[in-house]
Every structure is written in C-alpha cells, then in structure tokens.
Scaffold this motif. Sequence first.
Motif, short mmCIF file in Angstrom:
data_model
loop_
_atom_site.label_atom_id
_atom_site.label_comp_id
_atom_site.label_asym_id
_atom_site.label_seq_id
_atom_site.Cartn_x
_atom_site.Cartn_y
_atom_site.Cartn_z
N ALA A 109 0.85 -1.19 0.00
CA ALA A 109 0.00 0.00 0.00
C ALA A 109 0.88 1.24 0.00
CB ALA A 109 -0.92 -0.01 1.22
N THR A 110 0.23 2.39 -0.11
CA THR A 110 0.90 3.68 0.02
C THR A 110 0.37 4.38 1.25
OG1 THR A 110 1.21 3.88 -2.38
CG2 THR A 110 1.32 5.90 -1.09
N PHE A 111 1.27 4.78 2.15
CA PHE A 111 0.89 5.45 3.38
C PHE A 111 1.24 6.93 3.26
CE2 PHE A 111 0.93 1.11 4.60
CZ PHE A 111 0.14 0.97 5.73
N MET A 112 0.22 7.78 3.37
CA MET A 112 0.41 9.22 3.30
C MET A 112 0.49 9.74 4.73
SD MET A 112 0.34 9.06 0.07
CE MET A 112 0.56 10.75 -0.44
N ILE A 113 1.70 10.01 5.18
CA ILE A 113 1.98 10.25 6.60
C ILE A 113 1.99 11.73 6.94
CG2 ILE A 113 3.79 10.02 8.34
CD1 ILE A 113 4.36 7.26 7.24
N VAL A 114 1.38 12.06 8.07
CA VAL A 114 1.35 13.43 8.58
C VAL A 114 2.63 13.68 9.38
CG1 VAL A 114 0.17 14.97 10.19
CG2 VAL A 114 -1.15 13.56 8.62
N GLY A 115 3.22 14.85 9.17
CA GLY A 115 4.49 15.17 9.82
C GLY A 115 4.47 15.08 11.33
N GLN A 116 3.42 15.61 11.96
CA GLN A 116 3.34 15.56 13.41
C GLN A 116 3.32 14.14 13.93
OE1 GLN A 116 -0.08 17.84 14.62
NE2 GLN A 116 1.01 19.79 14.55
N MET A 117 2.64 13.25 13.22
CA MET A 117 2.59 11.86 13.64
C MET A 117 3.95 11.19 13.46
SD MET A 117 -0.44 11.87 14.67
CE MET A 117 -0.94 10.18 14.99
N ALA A 118 4.65 11.55 12.40
CA ALA A 118 5.99 11.01 12.17
C ALA A 118 6.94 11.45 13.27
CB ALA A 118 6.52 11.45 10.81
N THR A 134 5.07 1.95 0.28
CA THR A 134 5.50 3.25 -0.21
C THR A 134 5.03 4.33 0.76
OG1 THR A 134 5.40 2.49 -2.50
CG2 THR A 134 5.37 4.87 -2.13
N ILE A 135 5.90 5.28 1.04
CA ILE A 135 5.56 6.35 1.99
C ILE A 135 5.55 7.70 1.27
CG2 ILE A 135 6.35 7.64 4.01
CD1 ILE A 135 7.26 5.08 5.23
N GLY A 136 4.40 8.36 1.35
CA GLY A 136 4.26 9.72 0.86
C GLY A 136 3.98 10.64 2.03
N THR A 137 3.65 11.90 1.74
CA THR A 137 3.41 12.86 2.83
C THR A 137 2.04 13.52 2.69
OG1 THR A 137 4.56 14.61 1.61
CG2 THR A 137 5.86 13.29 3.16
N HIS A 138 1.62 14.12 3.81
CA HIS A 138 0.23 14.60 3.94
C HIS A 138 0.18 15.87 4.77
CE1 HIS A 138 -4.01 13.83 3.56
NE2 HIS A 138 -4.22 13.47 4.81
N THR A 139 1.18 16.75 4.59
CA THR A 139 1.40 18.00 5.32
C THR A 139 1.94 17.75 6.72
OG1 THR A 139 -0.80 18.33 6.34
CG2 THR A 139 -0.48 19.12 4.06
N GLN A 140 2.25 18.82 7.41
CA GLN A 140 2.80 18.72 8.76
C GLN A 140 1.71 18.48 9.80
OE1 GLN A 140 5.63 18.32 9.95
NE2 GLN A 140 5.45 18.83 12.12
N SER A 141 0.57 19.17 9.70
CA SER A 141 -0.45 19.05 10.75
C SER A 141 -1.86 18.85 10.20
CB SER A 141 -0.41 20.27 11.66
OG SER A 141 -0.73 21.45 10.92
N HIS A 142 -1.96 18.34 8.97
CA HIS A 142 -3.28 18.06 8.37
C HIS A 142 -4.12 19.32 8.20
CE1 HIS A 142 -7.02 15.81 7.48
NE2 HIS A 142 -6.19 14.84 7.13
N ALA A 143 -3.48 20.40 7.82
CA ALA A 143 -4.19 21.66 7.61
C ALA A 143 -4.88 21.67 6.26
CB ALA A 143 -3.20 22.82 7.67
N ASN A 144 -5.96 22.43 6.16
CA ASN A 144 -6.67 22.61 4.90
C ASN A 144 -5.92 23.67 4.09
OD1 ASN A 144 -8.43 23.32 2.79
ND2 ASN A 144 -10.22 22.78 4.01
#
Length: 297
Positions: A109-118, A134-144
């Motif tokens: 799978a592909t995991f879209m990881i939030v920076g704060q959680m990392a 596979t690791i992708g990113t999803h912003t630092q704090s899940h902001a809109n």
Amino acid sequence: MAFVSGRRLAQLLGIVALGALAAGCTTTKPTTDAKGAKLGYAAEPKETGTTGFFSSHSFSGLAGRSVTVNSIADLRLRNHEVVLTFDDGPMPGRTENILKVLDNAGVKATFMIVGQMARSYPALVREVAAHGHTIGTHTQSHANLAHMSAAGAQAQIDGGIKSVSAALVPSMHGVAPFFRFPYLASTATLRRELAARGIVVIDADIDSKDYFPSSPDQVRKRTMARIEQRGSGIILMHDIHPRTAQMLPQLLADLKAKGYKVVRLVPGHRSRELLVSSLTTGTVTTPEQTALAYSNR
C-alpha cells in the motif's frame, strides 16, 4: 506534579495531534460535541485487533503489478485494478494491525503520513517502510491548504516532508515524492507548484469514509460498492481507526473473489526524490537541497 516519561509524553503528543486528524480526509463537517470540539473517536467499536480474521481467507493472486510513477499521467489503472492508500498515521496500536493484514494478503500500500505523527512515532514510520510499503506525505499538521496563504501552504507541505524525512533517516528507506491534500482540498496553483517540484499528487477515486461512525462491515460494504461502481481506482482509507483494520481482511477477500488486483505505486527514477536515508540532521534543510544531495550521490 507527576513525572511524565519521554515515551509517554510522545504518546500524549500523538493523541493530541490525532485529534486534529480524526475527521479524516473528508470535505464534510466533522462530528462535534456540545461544546463544538471535534470528537476523535465517536462511535468507535471496541478494539479487538485482527486476530481470527485470516484463517478463512486465501489471498493468492491478489497482488498485482507495480506501477512506476513519475507524474500524474502515470496513474492509469486497468479495469479491476485498485491501489490501497492509508492517510493520517502512523498511530501505535492501529497502524501495526493494518500492516499485519497487508502482510497476510501479500499486498503493498501507500501510506500518506502526517508530519506531526511522524515526529511522535518515528520508529513506526520506519516499520511501515520496512514492510515494503511506499511512503508519501500529507502536510505537517493536516491543515486545509485551500484555506491558507501560499506561504503557509508551502510551509505545511515542506514541514511534513522534513518530519517524515527525519523519521526515516536511521533506516535504508526514503520517502516517495507523493503527496495528498488533506480533506482532498487543493488549488490549481498548489498543484502546479507541486508538479514543478516533481511531487506527484495522489488523489482518491474511492473514499471509504472510514472516518464516519460506522461499523467495520458498513465501511467494507460502502467501499466495495464504490469499487464495483467504478471498476478500478485509488482507495482512500486511514490507519488511525480500528474499524479499518477490522474490515480490511474481508474487503481484500471480496476483491480477490471478484477478480481484482492490488497495484503497488513506486516512485520512478526520473522523480526528484525529496528524502534520502543517508541524510543527517543539519546537512539538508529543504526539499530542494535534499534533491540536490540525492543527485550528487
């Protein structure tokens, strides 16, 4: 005041961060309590893990091809092909269950990881990568990002990349230049800027809506109905909800029974990799410097 260990503090920080993520990547209004606060785990079923789910399922042949992605144009799926993606994690006690299910089914799978959680759970980020996902990113704090200034949005994107990069530095793994907008809320300008940097936006064709207060079986049936309607697509799920891990084995069994294949997304050689495992704190501070360092290895 009682002493709080470093590990416990990290757990508490992760829970706080998770509260901001609990509504998932939805454009709908999140559930709130009487005071207007977001409810992190409204109507969550009792956690039972994934024990007992595997014995009756055979997943032989479920794993499909790997698709090399250099740009959005490469995200073309054939009929009866799906991609599994998980947003907002990692989260202890939740992400591990997802990994067990995927391992048992032999799919990636592909995991879209939030920076704060990392930042809160770096070892768990490395565990996801070690399982071959596979690791992708999803912003630092899940902001809109659609509601932010250009500078603020870029800071969120780069902050997420940097935090996930830091989590993976001790390992032999790196982050793919894949990004997903929180709440799936994008702007044309941000999309153009990401493309110019070699970052591929991973959109979602099938939203499981596993962030709704549903039973695991309701999530499964809703997701499968949407898959059957489309015939293929990128599935959006979240590894922070127990219901997702609980329904996932049966969802994969349904996919297998109906002749679907799970496709793995991998970054192409022409993509500008934003993170490399050899980087150390202080040597690279921006995505552009990281890309330059990678090209000079």
